[in-house]
Write an enzyme that holds these catalytic residues in place. Structure first.
Site, short mmCIF file in Angstrom:
data_model
loop_
_atom_site.label_atom_id
_atom_site.label_comp_id
_atom_site.label_asym_id
_atom_site.label_seq_id
_atom_site.Cartn_x
_atom_site.Cartn_y
_atom_site.Cartn_z
N LYS A 26 17.13 -7.85 3.96
CA LYS A 26 17.32 -6.44 4.32
C LYS A 26 16.15 -5.98 5.18
O LYS A 26 15.02 -5.85 4.70
CB LYS A 26 17.42 -5.54 3.09
CG LYS A 26 17.86 -4.11 3.49
CD LYS A 26 17.50 -3.05 2.48
CE LYS A 26 16.11 -2.51 2.62
NZ LYS A 26 15.91 -1.65 3.83
N GLY A 66 5.81 -4.51 1.79
CA GLY A 66 5.92 -3.07 1.97
C GLY A 66 4.88 -2.34 1.16
O GLY A 66 3.80 -2.86 0.89
N SER A 67 5.21 -1.12 0.74
CA SER A 67 4.24 -0.27 0.06
C SER A 67 4.01 -0.72 -1.37
O SER A 67 4.88 -1.31 -2.01
CB SER A 67 4.71 1.18 0.08
OG SER A 67 5.77 1.36 -0.84
N THR A 68 2.83 -0.40 -1.88
CA THR A 68 2.47 -0.76 -3.25
C THR A 68 3.38 -0.06 -4.25
O THR A 68 3.79 -0.66 -5.26
CB THR A 68 1.00 -0.42 -3.51
OG1 THR A 68 0.19 -1.24 -2.67
CG2 THR A 68 0.61 -0.66 -4.96
N GLU A 114 3.87 -8.70 -1.09
CA GLU A 114 2.76 -8.50 -0.13
C GLU A 114 2.75 -7.01 0.16
O GLU A 114 3.65 -6.49 0.83
CB GLU A 114 2.97 -9.34 1.13
CG GLU A 114 1.72 -9.48 1.97
CD GLU A 114 1.73 -8.56 3.17
OE1 GLU A 114 1.13 -7.46 3.04
OE2 GLU A 114 2.32 -8.91 4.19
N GLU A 120 -4.20 4.25 1.73
CA GLU A 120 -3.74 3.56 2.94
C GLU A 120 -3.09 4.58 3.88
O GLU A 120 -2.12 5.23 3.52
CB GLU A 120 -2.74 2.46 2.58
CG GLU A 120 -2.34 1.62 3.78
CD GLU A 120 -1.42 0.48 3.41
OE1 GLU A 120 -1.57 -0.60 4.00
OE2 GLU A 120 -0.54 0.68 2.55
#
Length: 476
Positions: A182, A234-236, A256, A387
């Protein structure tokens, strides 16, 4: 500063269709229970195409196609034959490199010189590299007979759409898995062109499936019981949600996630070289880089000199049309991301840090943000902790190597770091103590398919790239 005449890359090399379906079982199909959404050019806000949005039934159809291909074709296929398909894909990527680069810059907003010279060559390199591993898995150090996991669900971000696709798909296929991928909802077009490349390479139907959509599509894919492996970049926050969803199941998981990398400059570093590394570390791809060097730690005795040189270099950066070959900084990927960058930048100023940007004329349409640095930053500032994922640099100082390590590690993230010094012994001393998955020495943002990449702490777990990148896709 030189005045450059416009040098636009032609859009005519790309044929963007008015609408795109889902790529399932080797064919483009209409969604059964999903809707559609628009993909726009962030530099102009022009609608590029209407994209199908996969619903639960569409995701199920893709997973079943991947399972069938895994059991009947791809899993039993000898590694040397899988390698031929990967080599073929790599060669077609090279042949269509200009088309892919232009489409990536249109859909993502990154400068064409980055798409053309960095992203697309690395995509081809990853497929070539993992093609070489496909018939050598027993010699990869994971036991004499490592086996594929089955169906891999892969969810990728919008900052490097095609490169993240290659990082995920190439090792999965080399190891004998099939894939349902995706792409991010703001940047689906190069993934859909990659689906055409799979057709052109005669890849067996169902080996690669691509379902487009937003968060709900990703959730349906991650939570599908027919999936054996989940890989997410992607984001945490989303990574934590995925880890919770997968917990207690038999699915393997690699994540990651975000980063807040320290770029550390010592007093004996070659200043001009370091400044180029600082600029590359934070302004490459508009700062839309998980491993971006968004915290600059400069030894106190050279801080003024480094900042003076950095500001002089930033004044030469050209912001504008991503398809212009002279552009250094393109468009921010979306309105939502631009709002996030603005919010954190305003917080930095409100908390007392000093903000500076070079004189910079931004286009009227599209999503734009001038390259920015903050000085007088403390470790308590939000801009030093969170971030930003944009072209914003926080500058802190240190006196001793031990203080540099302490400040660099004072973050919940642990994805990357950079060290600038003339002393090899100091590089090794620092690298041994920095809690980061990747440490660059006198360079930054250098990637190679043979080298593993990944993080510690809230930057995730697992490695992509290199021999290590195979482990996530094998029963070992």
């Amino acid at each position: 500063m030189f005045e450059y005449a416009p040098a636009p890359e032609s859009r005519s090399v790309v044929d963007i269709k008015p609408s795109y379906g889902l790529f399932v079982d080797g064919k483009f199909v209409d969604p059964v229970d999903g809707g559609s959404f628009k993909s726009i050019n962030p530099a102009s806000e022009e609608v590029l195409a209407e994209i199908a949005e996969a619903g639960n039934e569409d995701v199920d159809r893709a997973v079943r196609a991947a399972r069938k291909a895994y059991q009947k074709v791809w899993g039993p296929m000898p590694g040397r034959d899988r390698a031929k398909y990967l080599f073929r894909i790599a060669r077609i990527v090279q042949e269509r490199s200009r088309e892919l680069a232009v489409l990536e810059s249109l859909d993502n907003g990154k400068p064409i010189k980055e798409s053309r010279d960095v992203d697309v060559p690395l995509v081809a390199a990853h497929f070539f590299y993992y093609a070489g591993w496909a018939d050598k898995l027993p010699h990869a150090g994971f036991g004499p007979n490592p086996q594929p996991l089955g169906v891999a669900a892969q969810v990728i971000p919008w900052n490097f759409p095609l490169l993240m696709l290659a990082w995920k798909i190439a090792p999965a296929l080399a190891a004998g898995n099939t894939v349902v991928l995706k792409p991010a909802e703001t940047t689906p077009l190069t993934a859909l062109l990659f689906a055409e490349i799979c057709q052109q390479a005669d890849l067996p139907a169902g080996v690669v499936n691509i379902v487009t959509g937003a968060g709900e599509t990703g959730r349906a894919l991650v939570e599908h019981p027919g999936v054996d492996k989940v890989a997410f970049t992607g984001s945490t926050d989303v990574g934590k949600a995925i880890a919770r969803a997968v917990a207690g199941t038999r699915k393997k998981l690699t994540l990651e996630l975000g980063g807040k990398a320290a770029n550390i400059v010592f007093d004996d570093a070659p200043v001009d070289q370091a400044v180029e590394g600082i600029v590359n570390g934070i302004f490459f791809n508009q700062g839309h880089v998980c491993c971006a060097g968004s915290r600059l730690l400069v030894q106190e005795s050279v801080a003024d000199r480094v900042l003076e040189s950095l500001k002089r270099r930033m004044a030469q950066l050209r912001v504008g049309d991503p398809l212009d070959k002279n552009t250094d900084i393109g468009a921010i990927n979306s309105a939502a991301q631009l709002d996030r960058i603005r919010e954190l930048s305003e917080a930095g100023a409100a908390e007392g840090a000093e903000r500076w940007s070079p004189p910079c004329e931004l286009p009227e349409r599209g999503f734009w943000f001038a390259p920015t640095i903050f000085t007088g930053v403390t470790q308590a500032h939000r801009i030093a902790r969170e971030e930003i994922f944009g072209p914003v640099l926080s500058v802190l100082t240190f006196r001793t190597p031990a203080e540099a390590v302490e400040k660099a590690n004072n973050t919940p993230y642990g994805l990357s770091a950079g060290i600038w010094t003339d002393k090899g012994s100091r590089i090794l001393w620092m690298a041994d103590r920095l809690r980061a998955g990747v440490v660059w020495a006198n360079t930054f943002n250098k990637f190679d398919p043979t080298s593993p990449f990944g993080g510690y702490k809230e930057s995730g777990y697992g490695r992509e790239g290199g021999r290590h990148g195979l482990e996530a896709y094998l029963n070992v």
